[in-house]
Design a protein around this motif. Structure first.
Motif, short mmCIF file in Angstrom:
data_model
loop_
_atom_site.label_atom_id
_atom_site.label_comp_id
_atom_site.label_asym_id
_atom_site.label_seq_id
_atom_site.Cartn_x
_atom_site.Cartn_y
_atom_site.Cartn_z
N THR A 211 0.86 -0.92 0.00
CA THR A 211 0.04 -0.04 0.09
C THR A 211 0.74 1.34 0.05
OG1 THR A 211 -0.17 -0.14 2.44
CG2 THR A 211 -2.01 -1.07 1.16
N THR A 250 -3.81 -12.77 -4.24
CA THR A 250 -4.67 -12.38 -3.52
C THR A 250 -4.48 -11.38 -2.52
OG1 THR A 250 -5.94 -14.71 -3.97
CG2 THR A 250 -6.71 -13.26 -2.32
N ILE A 251 -3.29 -11.49 -1.82
CA ILE A 251 -2.85 -10.52 -0.81
C ILE A 251 -2.44 -9.20 -1.73
CG2 ILE A 251 -0.90 -9.95 0.61
CD1 ILE A 251 -0.84 -13.03 1.29
N SER A 252 -1.99 -9.35 -2.84
CA SER A 252 -1.96 -8.21 -3.61
C SER A 252 -2.94 -7.47 -3.97
CB SER A 252 -0.84 -8.36 -4.89
OG SER A 252 0.11 -9.37 -4.76
N GLN A 254 -5.61 -7.33 -2.09
CA GLN A 254 -6.36 -6.81 -1.09
C GLN A 254 -5.43 -5.53 -0.90
OE1 GLN A 254 -5.55 -10.09 1.31
NE2 GLN A 254 -7.66 -10.68 1.46
N GLN A 255 -4.31 -5.22 -1.44
CA GLN A 255 -3.63 -4.21 -0.99
C GLN A 255 -3.64 -3.01 -2.26
OE1 GLN A 255 0.06 -4.42 1.58
NE2 GLN A 255 -0.09 -6.37 0.91
N TRP A 275 -12.22 -12.07 -5.04
CA TRP A 275 -11.63 -11.05 -4.18
C TRP A 275 -12.85 -9.78 -4.28
CZ3 TRP A 275 -10.57 -6.01 -6.07
CH2 TRP A 275 -10.03 -5.09 -5.12
N THR A 278 -16.00 -10.46 -2.44
CA THR A 278 -15.87 -10.57 -1.23
C THR A 278 -15.53 -9.16 -0.75
OG1 THR A 278 -13.57 -11.10 -1.23
CG2 THR A 278 -14.97 -12.97 -0.74
N SER A 279 -15.27 -8.28 -1.68
CA SER A 279 -14.93 -6.76 -1.26
C SER A 279 -16.14 -6.16 -1.22
CB SER A 279 -13.74 -6.40 -2.18
OG SER A 279 -12.71 -7.00 -2.04
#
Length: 287
Positions: A211, A250-252, A254-255, A275, A278-279
């Motif tokens: 981020t 997926t972590i990417s 999320q950021q 993603w 779920t967002s």
């Protein structure tokens, strides 16, 4: 520095919306890519792979003719161009809806590729290996992927000493970003450069702090597909690193990653769709 990342780029004469994350498929036109399953020898094989990627939902196809794995053999400009130009021309003819990215750190290869139909320049060296790259990008008027790297593919693994990793990378990218803006380049995508002049521990520090790169005010591309940070951590081979790749992609997302660059398009597209679901994103998902 800006705190909100730009979410559009102008490409092929239109604005591309990156508020919906996009997937970039990798096509290596090399005999020595670190991931053996991505190597292709014939034009027919490349076209088949590109068709599969398009059907699976790729927005971009990234064409590379020079392996940038650590310790990769150097090849001439002419050999690199001879590998990629016929592929770019064939992709434009057969798949006109695809956005073609040329993965090169050489301005002459970038120029020839754009003149042959490529739409975006993906420079793993961020201009450090070719003093003419930024001027060439400005002249051609195409989007530019600015990646962080130190040294060359042959030396980068020894250049991993940073005083403070994230601030230093942000500073180095920020200085280049200013230079590009002064030359009139407006559509720039930032790639933090996972695996390039960074240790495994540093790669995970990058992942934890993605981020921070939104401070540069540009869309963010993440390329961790089947890389050493995954298979070395899991004690598996690159061929066995798809699950780990999907987790880190997926972590990417999320950021705030706008583009994920992968060897395996379908799992990446599925990660984007899940993603988004779920967002709580209500807009239509168009990949």
């Amino acid at each position: 520095m800006a705190q909100v990342s730009k979410k559009t780029i102008k490409i092929k004469g239109q604005l591309l919306d990156l508020s919906v994350p996009r997937v970039m498929g990798i096509l290596n036109i090399t005999p020595d890519s670190f991931y053996s399953d991505s190597r292709m020898a014939s034009l027919d094989e490349v076209m088949d792979r590109a068709e599969g990627m398009q059907n699976d939902g790729a927005t971009f196809i990234d064409i590379g003719g020079y392996s940038t794995r650590p310790g990769a053999r150097e090849i001439s400009v002419s050999e690199e161009a001879e590998r990629v130009l016929p592929v770019i021309e064939a992709l434009n003819k057969n798949f006109p809806d695809l956005i073609i990215s040329i993965d090169t750190f050489r301005s002459e290869v970038a120029r020839q590729s754009v003149l042959s139909g490529a739409h975006i320049i993906n420079d793993v060296a961020g201009g450090i290996l070719d003093d003419n790259m930024f001027d060439t990008v400005a002249e051609l008027g195409v989007p530019y992927i600015l990646m962080h790297m130190r040294g060359t593919p042959q030396t980068m693994s020894k250049l991993t000493d940073y005083d403070f990793l994230i601030p230093r990378i942000l500073k180095e990218l920020g200085e280049k970003l200013i230079n590009l803006r002064q030359k009139g380049v407006s559509d720039i995508i930032i790639d933090p450069g996972f695996g390039f002049a960074k240790t495994t521990a540093q790669n995970f520090e990058l992942m934890k702090n993605l981020t921070e790169f939104h401070k540069l005010g540009c869309p963010l591309l993440v390329g961790i597909s089947r890389k050493g940070m995954i298979y070395n951590t899991l004690n598996v081979s690159a061929k066995e690193a798809l699950t780990g790749t999907t987790v880190l992609n997926t972590i990417s997302l999320q950021q705030g990653a706008s583009i994920i660059r992968v060897h395996d398009v379908q799992p990446a597209v599925e990660a984007v769709k899940l993603w988004m679901a779920t967002s709580g994103v209500n807009e239509k998902i168009v990949i």
